[in-house]
Design a protein around this motif. Structure first.
Motif, PDB file in Angstrom:
ATOM      1  N   ALA A 103       0.853  -1.185   0.000  1.00 27.02           N
ATOM      2  CA  ALA A 103       0.000   0.000   0.000  1.00 27.02           C
ATOM      3  C   ALA A 103       0.892   1.241   0.000  1.00 27.02           C
ATOM      4  O   ALA A 103       0.580   2.249   0.614  1.00 27.02           O
ATOM      5  CB  ALA A 103      -0.928   0.004   1.211  1.00 27.02           C
ATOM      6  N   ASP A 104       2.017   1.144  -0.705  1.00 25.85           N
ATOM      7  CA  ASP A 104       3.029   2.186  -0.632  1.00 25.85           C
ATOM      8  C   ASP A 104       2.580   3.476  -1.309  1.00 25.85           C
ATOM      9  O   ASP A 104       1.893   3.460  -2.331  1.00 25.85           O
ATOM     10  CB  ASP A 104       4.329   1.725  -1.318  1.00 25.85           C
ATOM     11  CG  ASP A 104       4.859   0.427  -0.728  1.00 25.85           C
ATOM     12  OD1 ASP A 104       4.546   0.157   0.437  1.00 25.85           O
ATOM     13  OD2 ASP A 104       5.560  -0.302  -1.437  1.00 25.85           O
ATOM     14  N   ASP A 105       3.020   4.594  -0.750  1.00 23.89           N
ATOM     15  CA  ASP A 105       2.933   5.880  -1.433  1.00 23.89           C
ATOM     16  C   ASP A 105       3.926   5.821  -2.594  1.00 23.89           C
ATOM     17  O   ASP A 105       5.125   5.636  -2.373  1.00 23.89           O
ATOM     18  CB  ASP A 105       3.303   7.005  -0.460  1.00 23.89           C
ATOM     19  CG  ASP A 105       3.345   8.374  -1.113  1.00 23.89           C
ATOM     20  OD1 ASP A 105       3.150   8.478  -2.337  1.00 23.89           O
ATOM     21  OD2 ASP A 105       3.584   9.364  -0.376  1.00 23.89           O
ATOM     22  N   PRO A 106       3.461   5.973  -3.858  1.00 27.08           N
ATOM     23  CA  PRO A 106       4.381   5.818  -4.996  1.00 27.08           C
ATOM     24  C   PRO A 106       5.554   6.794  -4.984  1.00 27.08           C
ATOM     25  O   PRO A 106       6.578   6.525  -5.611  1.00 27.08           O
ATOM     26  CB  PRO A 106       3.475   6.072  -6.206  1.00 27.08           C
ATOM     27  CG  PRO A 106       2.101   5.795  -5.725  1.00 27.08           C
ATOM     28  CD  PRO A 106       2.091   6.206  -4.281  1.00 27.08           C
ATOM     29  N   GLU A 107       5.393   7.930  -4.307  1.00 23.06           N
ATOM     30  CA  GLU A 107       6.468   8.919  -4.273  1.00 23.06           C
ATOM     31  C   GLU A 107       6.917   9.208  -2.844  1.00 23.06           C
ATOM     32  O   GLU A 107       7.282  10.313  -2.494  1.00 23.06           O
ATOM     33  CB  GLU A 107       6.019  10.193  -4.984  1.00 23.06           C
ATOM     34  CG  GLU A 107       5.696   9.960  -6.453  1.00 23.06           C
ATOM     35  CD  GLU A 107       5.504  11.227  -7.247  1.00 23.06           C
ATOM     36  OE1 GLU A 107       6.485  11.684  -7.876  1.00 23.06           O
ATOM     37  OE2 GLU A 107       4.380  11.753  -7.228  1.00 23.06           O
ATOM     38  N   ALA A 108       6.925   8.152  -2.025  1.00 21.94           N
ATOM     39  CA  ALA A 108       7.282   8.303  -0.615  1.00 21.94           C
ATOM     40  C   ALA A 108       8.693   8.835  -0.421  1.00 21.94           C
ATOM     41  O   ALA A 108       8.980   9.520   0.571  1.00 21.94           O
ATOM     42  CB  ALA A 108       7.137   6.961   0.100  1.00 21.94           C
ATOM     43  N   VAL A 147      -3.603  -3.105  -0.836  1.00 16.77           N
ATOM     44  CA  VAL A 147      -4.764  -2.433  -0.250  1.00 16.77           C
ATOM     45  C   VAL A 147      -4.538  -0.921  -0.353  1.00 16.77           C
ATOM     46  O   VAL A 147      -3.392  -0.452  -0.408  1.00 16.77           O
ATOM     47  CB  VAL A 147      -4.969  -2.850   1.221  1.00 16.77           C
ATOM     48  CG1 VAL A 147      -5.465  -4.280   1.309  1.00 16.77           C
ATOM     49  CG2 VAL A 147      -3.696  -2.688   2.030  1.00 16.77           C
ATOM     50  N   PRO A 148      -5.620  -0.119  -0.397  1.00 17.84           N
ATOM     51  CA  PRO A 148      -5.496   1.309  -0.692  1.00 17.84           C
ATOM     52  C   PRO A 148      -5.198   2.197   0.515  1.00 17.84           C
ATOM     53  O   PRO A 148      -6.100   2.806   1.091  1.00 17.84           O
ATOM     54  CB  PRO A 148      -6.850   1.652  -1.306  1.00 17.84           C
ATOM     55  CG  PRO A 148      -7.792   0.699  -0.670  1.00 17.84           C
ATOM     56  CD  PRO A 148      -7.024  -0.560  -0.423  1.00 17.84           C
ATOM     57  N   ALA A 149      -3.939   2.310   0.876  1.00 19.11           N
ATOM     58  CA  ALA A 149      -3.542   3.270   1.902  1.00 19.11           C
ATOM     59  C   ALA A 149      -3.803   4.689   1.384  1.00 19.11           C
ATOM     60  O   ALA A 149      -3.794   4.931   0.174  1.00 19.11           O
ATOM     61  CB  ALA A 149      -2.072   3.094   2.253  1.00 19.11           C
ATOM     62  N   PRO A 150      -4.046   5.650   2.271  1.00 23.61           N
ATOM     63  CA  PRO A 150      -4.444   7.000   1.855  1.00 23.61           C
ATOM     64  C   PRO A 150      -3.514   7.682   0.860  1.00 23.61           C
ATOM     65  O   PRO A 150      -3.979   8.264  -0.124  1.00 23.61           O
ATOM     66  CB  PRO A 150      -4.506   7.765   3.187  1.00 23.61           C
ATOM     67  CG  PRO A 150      -4.864   6.717   4.192  1.00 23.61           C
ATOM     68  CD  PRO A 150      -4.139   5.485   3.742  1.00 23.61           C
ATOM     69  N   ALA A 151      -2.203   7.623   1.070  1.00 24.46           N
ATOM     70  CA  ALA A 151      -1.274   8.326   0.178  1.00 24.46           C
ATOM     71  C   ALA A 151      -1.302   7.733  -1.227  1.00 24.46           C
ATOM     72  O   ALA A 151      -1.213   8.463  -2.225  1.00 24.46           O
ATOM     73  CB  ALA A 151       0.144   8.277   0.743  1.00 24.46           C
ATOM     74  N   TRP A 152      -1.434   6.416  -1.312  1.00 24.85           N
ATOM     75  CA  TRP A 152      -1.519   5.764  -2.631  1.00 24.85           C
ATOM     76  C   TRP A 152      -2.821   6.143  -3.326  1.00 24.85           C
ATOM     77  O   TRP A 152      -2.832   6.515  -4.505  1.00 24.85           O
ATOM     78  CB  TRP A 152      -1.400   4.251  -2.467  1.00 24.85           C
ATOM     79  CG  TRP A 152      -1.565   3.476  -3.742  1.00 24.85           C
ATOM     80  CD1 TRP A 152      -1.259   3.897  -5.013  1.00 24.85           C
ATOM     81  CD2 TRP A 152      -2.102   2.157  -3.879  1.00 24.85           C
ATOM     82  NE1 TRP A 152      -1.549   2.906  -5.937  1.00 24.85           N
ATOM     83  CE2 TRP A 152      -2.066   1.841  -5.261  1.00 24.85           C
ATOM     84  CE3 TRP A 152      -2.575   1.218  -2.973  1.00 24.85           C
ATOM     85  CZ2 TRP A 152      -2.520   0.614  -5.750  1.00 24.85           C
ATOM     86  CZ3 TRP A 152      -3.010  -0.004  -3.456  1.00 24.85           C
ATOM     87  CH2 TRP A 152      -2.977  -0.304  -4.827  1.00 24.85           C
ATOM     88  N   ALA A 153      -3.948   6.083  -2.595  1.00 21.41           N
ATOM     89  CA  ALA A 153      -5.242   6.436  -3.182  1.00 21.41           C
ATOM     90  C   ALA A 153      -5.252   7.878  -3.683  1.00 21.41           C
ATOM     91  O   ALA A 153      -5.808   8.177  -4.743  1.00 21.41           O
ATOM     92  CB  ALA A 153      -6.356   6.223  -2.156  1.00 21.41           C
TER      93      ALA A 153
END
Length: 411
Positions: A103-108, A147-153
């Motif tokens: 559920a990673d943020d793509p630009e973390a 799963v859709p974590a907020p930053a990814w969504a």
């Protein structure tokens, strides 16, 4: 969010995807932002008979802080217990299986020192290689889901409020993973049967090489490794248990020969690497190695990827995915390799899977490389399939066969 679907999704991933067996240790990696889904997976694991369910929590923000402020030498120096914490379960007489929930943020990690991140990750992969060989060789059941974590969504649906973006991504995941059918087990049984049909025909043709052509300029010839086998839909662990390594999965994949790849290929979707996006990229191969490359965004990051180690500029996988896949039909760019790779044909820079070589799971790395399988610390899938991609194959006895016509299976 539909709670019934959430539990159906967790049950399917654990009981069919991982296929947890009685008395196995069940290792779960999950973002700290998604505890409810981890709990659903733990419940499903114990229902399947797991001896123990062990959750390893991950945190994008913590990872960014460590990469930004930690000294490179310290970040790269894993303690022995970190490897042993996996091997102790793998070596347990009852064995283990594992699930990675993404559920990673793509630009973390955007804006950080890409070279430092790459070197740290390489060092950590090298230390963890004894454990990675359990999954790369299918010595244990393993599965990757998301799963859709907020930053990814928020990245996928930037124009929506965060809670609506999360809800919309949940709905999309339930759809493309066949959960919204209400009976994912039956839906996946039919999907797996279709994947096995294509896999078996590709193997029956006994191909020497394939050629991929698209109107965007891609013209790539890929020789296959000696004794290469096509795999797809399901895999089989050392203990004989069948599992689904990726949920979703639409691919049938094989091992290229590390010295027999030639031509140019253009990426058809952005690629998330070490928390940053590479967009508008292309690479040119000669005798298996990348000899020229470029990108419209983060070209330097692409160069870092390709120079990770001596074999990172060669490919270990070629995967065929029809343009009609549910992920591609959704019209959404997921910014997540698990989904985006199943929207398009793709290649993987770096290591190949030993299981794509007949008898390969019992061979040494040296034996596998003699067969043509690439060996590297990385395995990075990048998307190359277009709506008009055509793929032809040439058998070992010189016959030409049609595999893809305008982005779809031709048989």
């Amino acid at each position: 969010m539909n709670q019934t679907y959430l539990q159906l999704y967790a049950d399917f991933i654990v009981k069919v995807g991982v296929n947890v067996q009685p008395r196995q240790n069940f290792l779960i990696r999950c973002p700290v932002s998604m505890p409810d889904f981890a709990h659903a997976c733990v419940k499903a694991g114990y229902e399947a008979g797991a001896k123990d369910c062990i959750v390893r929590w991950e945190d994008d923000k913590l990872t960014r802080l460590r990469m930004e402020y930690g000294a490179e030498a310290d970040l790269a120096a894993l303690k022995p217990y970190e490897l042993r914490s996996y091997l102790d379960y793998a070596e347990d007489p009852d064995g283990c299986c594992t699930l990675a929930i993404h559920a990673d943020d793509p630009e973390a990690l955007a804006g950080l020192d890409a070279a430092k991140i790459n070197r740290v990750n390489l060092a950590r992969r090298n230390i963890m290689k004894p454990w990675q060989e359990y999954t790369m060789n299918d010595r244990v059941q393993w599965c990757v889901a998301a799963v859709p974590a907020p930053a990814w969504a928020a990245k996928v649906f930037p124009d929506l409020p965060q809670d609506q973006a999360v809800e919309k991504l949940w709905e999309l995941i339930f759809d493309v993973c066949r959960v919204s059918t209400g009976d994912p087990v039956t839906a996946w049984r039919e999907h797996v049967a279709a994947g096995k049909h294509h896999r078996d025909q590709l193997n029956a043709w006994n191909l020497d090489h394939i050629r991929m052509v698209s109107s965007n300029g891609t013209d790539l010839t890929i020789g296959l490794a000696d004794d290469a086998t096509w795999e797809g839909a399901t895999s089989k662990a050392e203990n004989g248990t069948e599992f689904i390594a990726n949920v979703p999965t639409e691919e049938v994949f094989c091992a290229p020969h590390r010295e027999r790849v030639n031509g140019i290929v253009y990426g058809t979707k952005p690629y998330v690497y070490n928390g940053q996006l590479i967009e508008g990229w292309h690479v040119t191969f000669r005798d298996g190695a990348v000899v020229e490359h470029g990108a419209e965004k983060n070209a330097a990051l692409l160069a870092e990827l390709l120079s990770t180690d001596a074999n990172a500029n060669r490919i270990g996988e070629i995967a065929l995915v029809p343009a009609s896949s549910p992920i591609n039909r959704s019209g959404v760019l997921f910014y997540n390799t698990l989904f985006d790779e199943n929207a398009a044909c793709h290649i993987a820079f770096g290591a190949g899977y030993p299981t794509n070589i007949r008898g390969g799971s019992t061979m040494t790395r040296e034996q596998l490389m003699r067969k043509g399988l690439n060996d590297s610390a990385i395995h990075e899938d990048v998307m190359i399939g277009a709506p008009d991609t055509c793929v032809t194959g040439v058998t070992k006895d010189g016959r030409e066969v049609e595999i893809f016509r305008d982005g779809e299976w031709a048989f």
